[in-house]
Design a protein around this motif. Structure first.
Motif, short mmCIF file in Angstrom:
data_model
loop_
_atom_site.label_atom_id
_atom_site.label_comp_id
_atom_site.label_asym_id
_atom_site.label_seq_id
_atom_site.Cartn_x
_atom_site.Cartn_y
_atom_site.Cartn_z
N GLY A 298 0.80 -1.22 0.00
CA GLY A 298 0.00 0.00 0.00
C GLY A 298 0.82 1.27 0.00
N ALA A 299 1.72 1.41 0.98
CA ALA A 299 2.47 2.66 1.11
C ALA A 299 3.34 2.92 -0.11
N THR A 300 4.09 1.91 -0.54
CA THR A 300 5.02 2.15 -1.65
C THR A 300 4.27 2.48 -2.94
N THR A 301 3.15 1.81 -3.19
CA THR A 301 2.41 2.07 -4.43
C THR A 301 1.74 3.43 -4.41
N VAL A 302 1.11 3.78 -3.29
CA VAL A 302 0.45 5.09 -3.18
C VAL A 302 1.48 6.22 -3.26
N LEU A 303 2.51 6.14 -2.44
CA LEU A 303 3.49 7.22 -2.41
C LEU A 303 4.25 7.34 -3.71
N ALA A 304 4.62 6.22 -4.31
CA ALA A 304 5.34 6.29 -5.58
C ALA A 304 4.50 6.97 -6.65
N THR A 305 3.23 6.56 -6.75
CA THR A 305 2.36 7.16 -7.76
C THR A 305 2.25 8.66 -7.57
N LEU A 306 2.07 9.10 -6.34
CA LEU A 306 1.92 10.53 -6.07
C LEU A 306 3.21 11.30 -6.33
N ILE A 307 4.31 10.83 -5.78
CA ILE A 307 5.57 11.59 -5.89
C ILE A 307 6.03 11.67 -7.33
N GLN A 308 5.77 10.63 -8.12
CA GLN A 308 6.11 10.67 -9.55
C GLN A 308 5.31 11.75 -10.28
N LEU A 309 4.20 12.20 -9.70
CA LEU A 309 3.33 13.19 -10.34
C LEU A 309 3.65 14.62 -9.92
N GLU A 310 4.63 14.80 -9.05
CA GLU A 310 4.89 16.14 -8.53
C GLU A 310 5.30 17.14 -9.60
N GLY A 311 5.79 16.67 -10.73
CA GLY A 311 6.18 17.59 -11.81
C GLY A 311 5.02 18.08 -12.64
N PHE A 312 3.81 17.66 -12.31
CA PHE A 312 2.64 18.05 -13.10
C PHE A 312 1.66 18.83 -12.22
N ASP A 313 1.02 19.81 -12.82
CA ASP A 313 0.09 20.67 -12.09
C ASP A 313 -1.32 20.08 -12.18
N LEU A 314 -1.56 19.08 -11.35
CA LEU A 314 -2.87 18.44 -11.36
C LEU A 314 -3.97 19.38 -10.91
N ALA A 315 -3.63 20.31 -10.02
CA ALA A 315 -4.63 21.27 -9.56
C ALA A 315 -5.16 22.11 -10.72
N ARG A 316 -4.27 22.52 -11.59
CA ARG A 316 -4.69 23.34 -12.73
C ARG A 316 -5.49 22.50 -13.72
N LEU A 317 -5.07 21.28 -13.95
CA LEU A 317 -5.78 20.42 -14.90
C LEU A 317 -7.18 20.07 -14.41
N GLY A 318 -7.30 19.75 -13.13
CA GLY A 318 -8.61 19.48 -12.53
C GLY A 318 -9.13 18.08 -12.81
N PRO A 319 -10.21 17.70 -12.14
CA PRO A 319 -10.73 16.33 -12.23
C PRO A 319 -11.48 16.01 -13.52
N ASP A 320 -11.79 17.02 -14.32
CA ASP A 320 -12.55 16.76 -15.55
C ASP A 320 -11.67 16.71 -16.79
N SER A 321 -10.36 16.77 -16.60
CA SER A 321 -9.43 16.73 -17.72
C SER A 321 -8.97 15.30 -17.99
N PRO A 322 -9.10 14.81 -19.23
CA PRO A 322 -8.55 13.49 -19.55
C PRO A 322 -7.05 13.41 -19.29
N VAL A 323 -6.36 14.54 -19.42
CA VAL A 323 -4.91 14.53 -19.19
C VAL A 323 -4.59 14.21 -17.73
N SER A 324 -5.39 14.73 -16.81
CA SER A 324 -5.19 14.39 -15.40
C SER A 324 -5.21 12.88 -15.20
N TRP A 325 -6.22 12.24 -15.74
CA TRP A 325 -6.38 10.80 -15.54
C TRP A 325 -5.33 10.01 -16.31
N HIS A 326 -4.93 10.51 -17.46
CA HIS A 326 -3.83 9.90 -18.21
C HIS A 326 -2.55 9.91 -17.38
#
Length: 579
Positions: A298-326
Motif C-alpha cells: 500500500g504505502a510504496t504504491t500510493v506514495l510512488a504514484t503521487l511523488i512521480q506526479l509532482e512535476g505536473f500541475d494536477l490542480a490546474r488540470l482538474g478532475p474533468d481533464s482526460p490529461v489528469s487521468w492519463h
C-alpha cells in the motif's frame, strides 16, 4: 453525520434502527482510571467513525461517547463488522492498522494472516505442477491463514485502550444475539457467492432459507454461535482465540478441509504474533503521508504514484481533464511495476523500501511520463533481484474503517477475510479467511523464484493502504483507506488527489471515479465520466482501455476548519457517524 441523519438512514434500511437504542444500553461499567484521568484538551468537538456499514460505524461511535480511545472504537467497529458484514471482514481474518496522534506520531501494525508452518511453495499447484483455478484454491482449508485481527486488537488495546476490553465487545454481541437486518449489499453478496457463503452447513442455516436461496433483504439475522464466541473472547481475551477450545476447533476444521499440503495445527495458531512494523511515510508536495509498508504494498504504491506526479500541475488540470487521468494512469503503471517485482513479506524477502521511495529516484521515474503521449513499455526501475513477480489474485472481501477521537488520535484499519465469505469455512459463527490465495500460486517464473511464493509462517503480500495525512503545519488533515484488492492503492490515490490537489469536499473526492492501470491495460470505472473519456485516453496512446465495474469501497474523515467531516463511499452503504 448527525444523529438525526443517522436515524433517517437507519429508517431507510429498516429495521436497522434497533442498534441505535441497543448500543445505548451497553452494560453499565465504571470508566477506567485512564478515562477519568484524561484531562488533555480536546481538538475536536466530537470524534467520528467512518465505516462500510452504519451499524458498525455506530458501534464505534458509541464507544467514543463512553470515553473510549480511537483504538477502542476501532476494535469495536471491527468486531461489529464481523457480525453485520460477514462477507468482508472480521475476527476470522486479519488486517493492517495505522495509528496516529495530533503530534504527528504514527505507528504501523501488522495483523496479516500467516501460512501454516508446514506449508510449501507447491500449495496451490495441481498434480501436474500447474496453478489451481482460483475458486478451487479458495474453497476449503487450503486457503486459510492463521487469523490476526484479535491478536492485533489485543496489542493496540494494551497500549492505547481506555475502556475495559470486555466493553468493546458489547455492541457486536448485541447485534449477533438480538439480530440485525440483512442489508441489500449483504443479500447481493450471498446471492453472488453461494459457493463460499453457503459452503458450511452452519452458515447455510444462518443466511439461507430451506429453498437454498439467500434470506430476503430486511430479514432479521441472528447468530447465537457468534454471540457466544464474542462473549468468550470478551471474558478470556486473545488467549481465548489462540489457545484452548476455539483454537483446537479452528485447526481441526481447517486441517480436515485441506487436501494435502501443510495442514494447520494448534501450534500455528498459538504462535501467531501481531507485529509493529516500521512506519512508511513520504512527502507529497507539502503534505506528509503515512501508510502501510511491507508485507503490504500500500504505502510504496500510493506514495510512488503521487511523488512521480509532482512535476505536473494536477490542480490546474482538474478532475474533468482526460490529461489528469492519463497522468495518474501512467504513474500507476510505473508504481505497480515496482510493486509486482519487489513487494513481499519482509521477514522472508528483503524489500528495498527506502530505494523505492527515494524522492530523487521517483522524480526520475516521473520524468518518463509525458502529458502528451503514453509510455510504450513500463518496467521496474531498480535492478531486478533474483526474484520474480508471479501471479497475484484480487481480493473482494475487505473493509476499511476510520476513527478520529476528540483528542486527535487516529485509527485507520483495513480488515479483510480476502474474498467474499473467505474460504467458506465457518467456526464459532464466523467465516475463516482465504488469505493464502494472496500468495502467488506459481513459486517460480521465468527461471526465477517468485518473491510472493508460499512459505511456512509467511504472510502474503497485500494491497491494503490505511493512510494518514498531515498538513504543512504538521496537523492532522485526512484519514483514508479502501477495500477492493489490487485496486485499493488507486482508490486511495484518487481520494488523495481529490482532496489535496483538487480541493474537493471529502464526499465528492470519494465519489470520483477510479482508473486502474497496473500494466498496459487500463480499466476505468464503468458508467462514469472516465468511460466517456476513453476516446481521449486512446488519443493519448492508450491502446487497451476498458470500462468495468470494480469492487470499490472507500471510507475517510477530513479535518475542515478545525472540525471533522467524514464520508462513506457512495457506491456502498458506508457512513460516517459523529460521537
Amino acid at each position: 453525520m448527525s444523529g438525526k441523519s443517522l436515524l433517517r438512514l437507519a429508517a431507510s434500511l429498516a429495521p436497522l434502527s434497533f442498534i441505535l437504542s441497543g448500543c445505548a444500553t451497553l452494560p453499565a461499567s465504571p470508566p477506567t482510571a485512564a478515562a477519568v484521568a484524561t484531562t488533555e484538551p480536546s481538538l475536536f468537538d466530537a470524534g467520528m467513525v467512518s465505516a462500510a456499514d452504519p451499524r458498525a460505524a455506530e458501534a464505534g461511535a458509541s464507544i467514543l461517547r463512553r470515553g473510549g480511545s480511537a483504538a477502542d472504537a476501532a476494535i469495536a467497529t471491527m468486531l461489529a463488522l464481523t457480525v453485520v458484514e460477514p462477507q468482508s471482514s472480521g475476527i476470522g481474518g486479519g488486517g493492517f492498522l495505522m495509528l496516529g496522534n495530533a503530534k504527528g506520531e504514527v505507528e504501523s501494525w501488522d495483523g496479516r494472516e500467516t501460512a501454516p508452518k508446514a506449508a510449501t511453495p507447491a500449495r496451490f499447484l495441481d498434480a501436474s505442477g500447474q496453478p489451481l483455478s482460483f475458486r478451487t484454491a479458495v474453497i476449503g482449508g487450503r486457503s486459510v491463514g492463521v487469523p490476526g485481527n484479535i491478536a492485533l486488537a489485543a496489542k493496540i488495546h494494551a497500549e492505547h485502550g481506555r475502556l475495559p476490553w470486555a466493553d468493546l465487545f458489547q455492541p457486536a454481541i448485541h447485534l449477533a444475539r438480538e439480530g440485525f437486518a440483512l442489508s441489500p449489499r449483504g443479500f447481493q453478496s450471498l446471492s453472488r457467492q453461494p459457493d463460499t457463503g453457503a459452503h458450511d452447513a452452519e452458515a447455510h442455516t444462518i443466511y439461507y432459507g430451506a429453498d437454498g436461496k439467500p434470506l430476503p433483504v430486511g430479514t432479521t439475522i441472528r447468530n447465537p454461535a457468534l454471540a457466544g464466541t464474542l462473549e468468550m473472547l470478551a471474558a478470556k481475551g486473545a488467549d481465548g482465540f489462540y489457545k484452548g477450545e476455539l483454537a483446537h476447533e479452528i485447526a481441526s476444521k481447517v486441517a480436515a478441509e485441506t487436501p494435502s499440503d501443510g495442514r494447520m495445527t494448534e501450534e500455528d495458531i498459538a504462535t501467531f504474533v501481531a507485529k509493529e512494523r516500521p512506519s512508511t511515510c513520504g512527502k507529497y508536495r507539502v503534505y506528509r503521508i503515512c501508510s502501510m509498508g511491507p508485507p503490504s504494498s500500500g504505502a510504496t504504491t500510493v506514495l510512488a504514484t503521487l511523488i512521480q506526479l509532482e512535476g505536473f500541475d494536477l490542480a490546474r488540470l482538474g478532475p474533468d481533464s482526460p490529461v489528469s487521468w492519463h497522468l495518474i494512469a501512467e504513474s500507476e503503471r510505473l508504481a505497480y511495476a515496482d510493486r509486482d517485482l519487489f513487494l513481499a513479506d519482509p521477514d522472508f524477502v528483503k524489500v528495498p523500501v527506502a530505494a523505492l521511495l527515494d524522492p530523487a529516484y521517483l522524480h526520475r521515474r516521473g520524468a518518463l511520463i509525458s502529458a502528451e503521449r503514453t509510455m510504450e513499455k513500463v518496467t521496474a526501475g531498480l535492478p531486478a533481484p533474483k526474484l520474480s513477480a508471479g501471479r497475484h489474485y484480487v481480493e473482494n472481501g475487505t473493509s476499511h474503517f476510520v476513527v478520529v477521537d476528540r483528542q486527535g488520535d487516529v485509527a485507520s484499519w483495513t480488515s479483510t477475510i480476502e474474498s467474499a465469505f473467505g474460504s467458506g469455512v465457518m467456526v464459532g459463527g464466523f467465516y475463516l479467511n482465504n488469505e493464502l490465495t494472496d500468495f502467488s500460486f506459481a513459486p517460480e517464473k521465468d527461471g526465477a523464484v517468485v518473491a510472493n511464493r508460499v512459505e511456512g509462517g509467511k504472510r502474503p503480500r497485500s494491497s491494503m493502504a490505511p493512510t494518514i495525512v498531515y498538513g504543512p503545519d504538521g496537523k492532522l488533515l485526512f484519514v483514508v483507506g479502501a477495500a477492493g484488492g489490487a485496486t485499493i492503492p488507486v482508490q486511495v490515490i484518487r481520494a488523495l488527489v481529490g482532496v489535496l490537489d483538487w480541493k474537493l469536499p471529502v464526499d465528492q473526492a470519494l465519489a470520483q471515479p477510479v482508473i486502474f492501470a497496473p500494466g498496459d491495460t487500463i480499466t476505468v470505472e464503468q458508467g462514469t465520466k472516465l468511460e466517456a473519456m476513453i476516446p481521449a485516453l486512446q488519443a493519448l496512446g492508450h491502446t487497451s482501455v476498458r470500462a468495468s465495474q470494480m469492487p470499490l469501497k472507500t471510507n475517510a474523515v477530513l479535518v475542515v476548519d478545525g472540525r471533522l467531516v467524514g464520508s462513506g463511499d457512495p457506491r456502498t452503504e458506508g457512513v460516517a457517524v459523529s460521537q
